[in-house]
Scaffold this motif. Structure first.
Motif, PDB file in Angstrom:
ATOM      1  N   ALA B  73       0.829  -1.210   0.000  1.00  0.00           N
ATOM      2  CA  ALA B  73       0.000   0.000   0.000  1.00  0.00           C
ATOM      3  C   ALA B  73       0.860   1.255   0.000  1.00  0.00           C
ATOM      4  N   TRP B  74       1.943   1.256   0.774  1.00  0.00           N
ATOM      5  CA  TRP B  74       2.809   2.438   0.798  1.00  0.00           C
ATOM      6  C   TRP B  74       3.555   2.591  -0.533  1.00  0.00           C
ATOM      7  N   GLU B  75       3.950   1.461  -1.081  1.00  0.00           N
ATOM      8  CA  GLU B  75       4.587   1.463  -2.410  1.00  0.00           C
ATOM      9  C   GLU B  75       3.694   2.196  -3.412  1.00  0.00           C
ATOM     10  N   ALA B  76       2.418   1.857  -3.404  1.00  0.00           N
ATOM     11  CA  ALA B  76       1.475   2.492  -4.331  1.00  0.00           C
ATOM     12  C   ALA B  76       1.271   3.962  -3.991  1.00  0.00           C
ATOM     13  N   GLU B  77       1.074   4.227  -2.703  1.00  0.00           N
ATOM     14  CA  GLU B  77       0.752   5.582  -2.252  1.00  0.00           C
ATOM     15  C   GLU B  77       1.908   6.552  -2.509  1.00  0.00           C
ATOM     16  N   SER B  78       3.119   6.078  -2.307  1.00  0.00           N
ATOM     17  CA  SER B  78       4.270   6.975  -2.363  1.00  0.00           C
ATOM     18  C   SER B  78       4.532   7.493  -3.771  1.00  0.00           C
ATOM     19  N   ARG B  79       3.947   6.823  -4.752  1.00  0.00           N
ATOM     20  CA  ARG B  79       4.191   7.256  -6.135  1.00  0.00           C
ATOM     21  C   ARG B  79       3.555   8.612  -6.445  1.00  0.00           C
ATOM     22  N   ASN B  80       2.605   9.040  -5.601  1.00  0.00           N
ATOM     23  CA  ASN B  80       1.937  10.315  -5.852  1.00  0.00           C
ATOM     24  C   ASN B  80       2.730  11.512  -5.315  1.00  0.00           C
ATOM     25  N   ALA B  81       3.757  11.228  -4.507  1.00  0.00           N
ATOM     26  CA  ALA B  81       4.517  12.329  -3.903  1.00  0.00           C
ATOM     27  C   ALA B  81       5.886  12.421  -4.568  1.00  0.00           C
ATOM     28  N   HIS B  82       6.412  13.652  -4.628  1.00  0.00           N
ATOM     29  CA  HIS B  82       7.664  13.827  -5.371  1.00  0.00           C
ATOM     30  C   HIS B  82       8.786  14.418  -4.522  1.00  0.00           C
ATOM     31  N   THR B  83       8.585  15.578  -3.955  1.00  0.00           N
ATOM     32  CA  THR B  83       9.640  16.136  -3.102  1.00  0.00           C
ATOM     33  C   THR B  83       9.691  15.370  -1.790  1.00  0.00           C
ATOM     34  N   ALA B  84      10.807  15.526  -1.081  1.00  0.00           N
ATOM     35  CA  ALA B  84      10.940  14.877   0.221  1.00  0.00           C
ATOM     36  C   ALA B  84       9.855  15.357   1.170  1.00  0.00           C
ATOM     37  N   LEU B  85       9.567  16.649   1.099  1.00  0.00           N
ATOM     38  CA  LEU B  85       8.532  17.213   1.969  1.00  0.00           C
ATOM     39  C   LEU B  85       7.183  16.576   1.686  1.00  0.00           C
ATOM     40  N   GLU B  86       6.850  16.443   0.414  1.00  0.00           N
ATOM     41  CA  GLU B  86       5.589  15.805   0.050  1.00  0.00           C
ATOM     42  C   GLU B  86       5.562  14.351   0.494  1.00  0.00           C
ATOM     43  N   LYS B  87       6.654  13.675   0.261  1.00  0.00           N
ATOM     44  CA  LYS B  87       6.709  12.260   0.645  1.00  0.00           C
ATOM     45  C   LYS B  87       6.586  12.095   2.164  1.00  0.00           C
ATOM     46  N   PHE B  88       7.227  13.001   2.872  1.00  0.00           N
ATOM     47  CA  PHE B  88       7.187  12.931   4.342  1.00  0.00           C
ATOM     48  C   PHE B  88       5.755  13.087   4.839  1.00  0.00           C
ATOM     49  N   CYS B  89       5.080  14.102   4.359  1.00  0.00           N
ATOM     50  CA  CYS B  89       3.690  14.319   4.772  1.00  0.00           C
ATOM     51  C   CYS B  89       2.823  13.137   4.347  1.00  0.00           C
ATOM     52  N   ALA B  90       3.057  12.638   3.158  1.00  0.00           N
ATOM     53  CA  ALA B  90       2.275  11.514   2.652  1.00  0.00           C
ATOM     54  C   ALA B  90       2.491  10.276   3.521  1.00  0.00           C
ATOM     55  N   PHE B  91       3.729  10.086   3.960  1.00  0.00           N
ATOM     56  CA  PHE B  91       4.024   8.909   4.784  1.00  0.00           C
ATOM     57  C   PHE B  91       3.243   8.961   6.098  1.00  0.00           C
ATOM     58  N   ILE B  92       3.265  10.104   6.741  1.00  0.00           N
ATOM     59  CA  ILE B  92       2.573  10.222   8.027  1.00  0.00           C
ATOM     60  C   ILE B  92       1.074  10.031   7.846  1.00  0.00           C
ATOM     61  N   ARG B  93       0.524  10.694   6.828  1.00  0.00           N
ATOM     62  CA  ARG B  93      -0.922  10.529   6.590  1.00  0.00           C
ATOM     63  C   ARG B  93      -1.260   9.074   6.276  1.00  0.00           C
ATOM     64  N   PHE B  94      -0.468   8.463   5.405  1.00  0.00           N
ATOM     65  CA  PHE B  94      -0.708   7.065   5.041  1.00  0.00           C
ATOM     66  C   PHE B  94      -0.636   6.165   6.274  1.00  0.00           C
ATOM     67  N   HIS B  95       0.421   6.311   7.026  1.00  0.00           N
ATOM     68  CA  HIS B  95       0.632   5.432   8.183  1.00  0.00           C
ATOM     69  C   HIS B  95      -0.553   5.501   9.138  1.00  0.00           C
ATOM     70  N   ILE B  96      -0.964   6.700   9.450  1.00  0.00           N
ATOM     71  CA  ILE B  96      -2.052   6.864  10.417  1.00  0.00           C
ATOM     72  C   ILE B  96      -3.362   6.310   9.862  1.00  0.00           C
ATOM     73  N   ARG B  97      -3.706   6.709   8.646  1.00  0.00           N
ATOM     74  CA  ARG B  97      -4.978   6.257   8.083  1.00  0.00           C
ATOM     75  C   ARG B  97      -5.005   4.745   7.907  1.00  0.00           C
TER      76      ARG B  97
END
Lengths: 218, 218
Positions: B73-97
């Motif tokens: 799921a994270w593999e799929a989700e992370s493809r939508n983020a590009h900068t480190a900042l975007e990826k970082f925020c995406a990781f936290i949101r993904f993990h929690i949800r």
DNA sequence: GAATTAATTGAACGTTCGTTTTATTAATTT
DNA sequence: AAATTAATAAAACGAACGTTCAATTAATTC
């Protein structure tokens, strides 16, 4: 056979406590058998029941004792700090140092809550809440004095508690960093989380009083 | 009695999986008996052994399945983020949800590692490390691009993982905050921990390149 | 030194554990 | 419709569980 020469109730009791902590931390309360415990102590299983009425009371005694010691130790330690900032740093350092030296207790405290009877669990949960609230009170205080800038006090409290307790999962005494070094790095991270910064103050009625509005978000 | 009318291997297997997750999460692997499990499924204890060779393989299957799903799921989700900042925020949101919706899996993953055989435990530990390293890689990246200012990458990674996983301990769906609201607050706290800020960039060879030295401490 | 108390053993209690074996019936294939 | 395969029940296995009980001996008190 019966009573053995040199047998001593006090020594046997503490031998049981020590062995129980090791065993419960390693294999878990449910997986630890009374025969395993007796073996570790060097005694027959029946001897245990002179010291505890049953297995459950042993677990409760271990967890209760730990929480009592945590609360008493922080009570004593916190008297040396005065400002919210000082208390905050002191709390993090205390928490890390105290718990790193008591890995078995910490592990049992985190893993075996569900093995307690409902009544015993309620008591431990209450003691734990009391400890965690002492951090929350520091954050409250630091917001009043403008030392901290926090968006959500409850969440920040929980985040910090989780962050500094998580250390026990990976820390080993042969780590690249000493306990004190780790504690200082976590103090730094804690300060970031509470938005701590040196703030301007003004004399008012002989006391230093912070300048400006309360900051609730960064 | 023997085979029952309407019996179906596929349905029974998933009924076992569902019941096992509930039971293990609630009472723990050691405390769950095969008779309890069979009762929950509505079948005799012996029927279980058509689907799993033993109790241990059931636990491993549950934990392995969860880790596989997390990573995919994270593999799929992370493809939508590009900068480190975007990826970082995406990781936290993904993990929690993701984890809030799978409380039983999370609980089992945290509590039952020690109930796995050494071989099985090694596999799960490896998968977990792979997941946590994907956060570490984001922090590494963000330091290179000057998006983050971090003192100790390894410790900050662990601190963030502990912080966002700790949510599962207290979160209830009837909380004052929705999952998304909580996620946003934890993103904010995460950004504080990594010292994130908008940074100046300069055009160099057609690309945006950060200005100034790498900042390793705030 | 006799009486009492403290500490322990050894054996057993009934229960429950994870698992295996065997028989039986439903569903599917031939 | 016969043969085969799939899915279960029922009963039992030996081992281990937490705990109790009676007997026995060491240490202490009187």
């Amino acid at each position: 056979m019966a009573r053995t020469t040199g047998s001593d109730g006090g020594r046997t009791r503490s031998a049981i406590d020590v062995a129980a902590k090791h065993l419960i931390a390693r294999v878990g309360y449910e997986a630890m058998s009374m025969r395993q415990l007796a073996d570790e102590v060097g005694v027959q299983p029946a001897a245990f029941y002179r010291y505890y009425p049953n297995k459950q009371e042993l677990l409760f005694s271990v967890m209760r004792g730990h929480m009592d010691r945590v609360l008493a130790a922080w009570e004593a330690e916190s008297r040396n700090a005065h400002t919210a900032l000082e208390k905050f740093c002191a709390f993090i350092r205390f928490h890390i140092r105290f718990h790193v030296e008591r890995r078995d207790d910490v592990h049992i405290g985190n893993m075996e809550l569900r093995s307690l009877s409902p009544e015993n669990r309620a008591i431990i949960v209450e003691l734990r809440a009391r400890y965690e609230n002492s951090l929350r009170d520091i954050l409250d205080d630091g917001i009043d004095t403008r030392e901290f800038a926090i968006d959500d006090i409850a969440l920040t409290t929980r985040a910090i508690i989780a962050m500094i307790t998580g250390i026990m999962v990976w820390f080993r005494t042969d780590d690249r960093l000493s306990v004190d070094e780790i504690a200082e790095k976590y103090v730094e991270m804690g300060l970031r989380l509470v938005g701590a910064k040196k703030i301007a103050t003004t004399k008012k009625g002989g006391r230093d009083v912070p300048v400006g509005p309360k900051i609730r978000s960064l």
